[in-house]
Design a protein around this motif. Structure first.
Motif, PDB file in Angstrom:
ATOM      1  N   ARG A   1       0.837  -1.204   0.000  1.00 32.44           N
ATOM      2  CA  ARG A   1       0.000   0.000   0.000  1.00 32.44           C
ATOM      3  C   ARG A   1       0.866   1.246   0.000  1.00 32.44           C
ATOM      4  N   ARG A   2       0.189   2.365  -0.141  1.00 38.07           N
ATOM      5  CA  ARG A   2       0.855   3.652  -0.035  1.00 38.07           C
ATOM      6  C   ARG A   2       1.667   3.656   1.252  1.00 38.07           C
ATOM      7  N   GLY A   3       2.796   4.273   1.245  1.00 41.32           N
ATOM      8  CA  GLY A   3       3.649   4.245   2.413  1.00 41.32           C
ATOM      9  C   GLY A   3       4.779   3.239   2.230  1.00 41.32           C
ATOM     10  N   TYR A   4       4.786   2.557   1.071  1.00 43.96           N
ATOM     11  CA  TYR A   4       5.848   1.615   0.760  1.00 43.96           C
ATOM     12  C   TYR A   4       7.191   2.324   0.874  1.00 43.96           C
ATOM     13  N   LYS A   5       8.123   1.674   1.464  1.00 46.97           N
ATOM     14  CA  LYS A   5       9.444   2.276   1.655  1.00 46.97           C
ATOM     15  C   LYS A   5      10.355   1.861   0.508  1.00 46.97           C
TER      16      LYS A   5
ATOM     17  N   GLY B   1      19.867  11.165 -10.398  1.00 51.48           N
ATOM     18  CA  GLY B   1      19.426  12.205  -9.477  1.00 51.48           C
ATOM     19  C   GLY B   1      17.960  12.068  -9.109  1.00 51.48           C
ATOM     20  N   LEU B   2      17.128  11.790 -10.108  1.00 56.20           N
ATOM     21  CA  LEU B   2      15.697  11.599  -9.846  1.00 56.20           C
ATOM     22  C   LEU B   2      15.461  10.401  -8.930  1.00 56.20           C
ATOM     23  N   LEU B   3      16.114   9.301  -9.237  1.00 58.95           N
ATOM     24  CA  LEU B   3      15.931   8.106  -8.415  1.00 58.95           C
ATOM     25  C   LEU B   3      16.428   8.328  -6.993  1.00 58.95           C
ATOM     26  N   SER B   4      17.512   9.043  -6.842  1.00 55.20           N
ATOM     27  CA  SER B   4      18.005   9.339  -5.497  1.00 55.20           C
ATOM     28  C   SER B   4      16.971  10.143  -4.712  1.00 55.20           C
ATOM     29  N   HIS B   5      16.345  11.085  -5.398  1.00 56.57           N
ATOM     30  CA  HIS B   5      15.324  11.905  -4.742  1.00 56.57           C
ATOM     31  C   HIS B   5      14.112  11.065  -4.345  1.00 56.57           C
ATOM     32  N   TYR B   6      13.629  10.239  -5.261  1.00 58.73           N
ATOM     33  CA  TYR B   6      12.394   9.508  -5.020  1.00 58.73           C
ATOM     34  C   TYR B   6      12.572   8.223  -4.219  1.00 58.73           C
ATOM     35  N   THR B   7      13.795   7.790  -3.989  1.00 53.46           N
ATOM     36  CA  THR B   7      13.994   6.589  -3.187  1.00 53.46           C
ATOM     37  C   THR B   7      14.530   6.907  -1.793  1.00 53.46           C
ATOM     38  N   LYS B   8      14.606   8.188  -1.462  1.00 51.89           N
ATOM     39  CA  LYS B   8      15.053   8.512  -0.114  1.00 51.89           C
ATOM     40  C   LYS B   8      13.992   8.073   0.896  1.00 51.89           C
ATOM     41  N   LYS B   9      14.436   7.832   2.082  1.00 51.61           N
ATOM     42  CA  LYS B   9      13.527   7.331   3.111  1.00 51.61           C
ATOM     43  C   LYS B   9      12.448   8.353   3.417  1.00 51.61           C
ATOM     44  N   ALA B  10      11.241   7.844   3.484  1.00 51.44           N
ATOM     45  CA  ALA B  10      10.094   8.694   3.804  1.00 51.44           C
ATOM     46  C   ALA B  10       9.774   8.539   5.285  1.00 51.44           C
ATOM     47  N   PRO B  11       9.124   9.539   5.857  1.00 51.51           N
ATOM     48  CA  PRO B  11       8.729   9.392   7.256  1.00 51.51           C
ATOM     49  C   PRO B  11       7.751   8.225   7.403  1.00 51.51           C
ATOM     50  N   GLU B  12       7.729   7.636   8.580  1.00 49.16           N
ATOM     51  CA  GLU B  12       6.833   6.509   8.830  1.00 49.16           C
ATOM     52  C   GLU B  12       5.388   6.861   8.481  1.00 49.16           C
ATOM     53  N   GLN B  13       4.930   7.974   8.948  1.00 45.60           N
ATOM     54  CA  GLN B  13       3.569   8.437   8.675  1.00 45.60           C
ATOM     55  C   GLN B  13       3.645   9.851   8.143  1.00 45.60           C
ATOM     56  N   PRO B  14       3.167  10.071   6.929  1.00 45.83           N
ATOM     57  CA  PRO B  14       3.160  11.454   6.434  1.00 45.83           C
ATOM     58  C   PRO B  14       2.193  12.306   7.246  1.00 45.83           C
ATOM     59  N   ALA B  15       2.474  13.587   7.290  1.00 40.92           N
ATOM     60  CA  ALA B  15       1.588  14.504   8.005  1.00 40.92           C
ATOM     61  C   ALA B  15       0.217  14.495   7.334  1.00 40.92           C
TER      62      ALA B  15
END
Length: 104
Positions: A3-7, A40-54
């Protein structure tokens, strides 16, 4: 299924391997520049996301955007997208197993 939130960082090694293959196939200045941009694009989009977005404050957006119905439409689209499930492993495996050709 994911689901959305995939790391995306979980597949970081696969992405790095794929990019290394692409960079090895780039044999012109243009293709080398394109692979650099893709890296560069992949580095940006594969960086770790917060556990729960605001959470999105839809009321705040409705108060700021004057186009009638726009926020409501975006919210409905967002909620529909949030329900979608993606088989990310399968997609990543397919991309990594497909033979690449030289970039020109």
């Amino acid at each position: 299924l994911v689901r959305r939130g995939y790391k995306a960082a979980a597949n970081e090694e696969k992405v790095r391997s794929w990019m290394h293959r692409l960079q090895g196939l780039a044999n012109t200045p243009e293709s080398k520049a394109a692979t650099g941009q893709l890296t560069g694009l992949l580095s940006h989009y594969t960086k770790k996301a917060p556990e729960q977005p605001a959470p999105i404050n839809w009321a705040e957006w409705e108060s700021k955007i004057t186009t009638e119905g726009l926020v409501k439409k975006v919210k409905a689209s967002f909620e529909e997208l949030d329900k979608q499930e993606y088989d990310v492993e399968s997609i990543a495996n397919k991309v990594n197993s497909t033979e690449s050709k030289a970039l020109e």
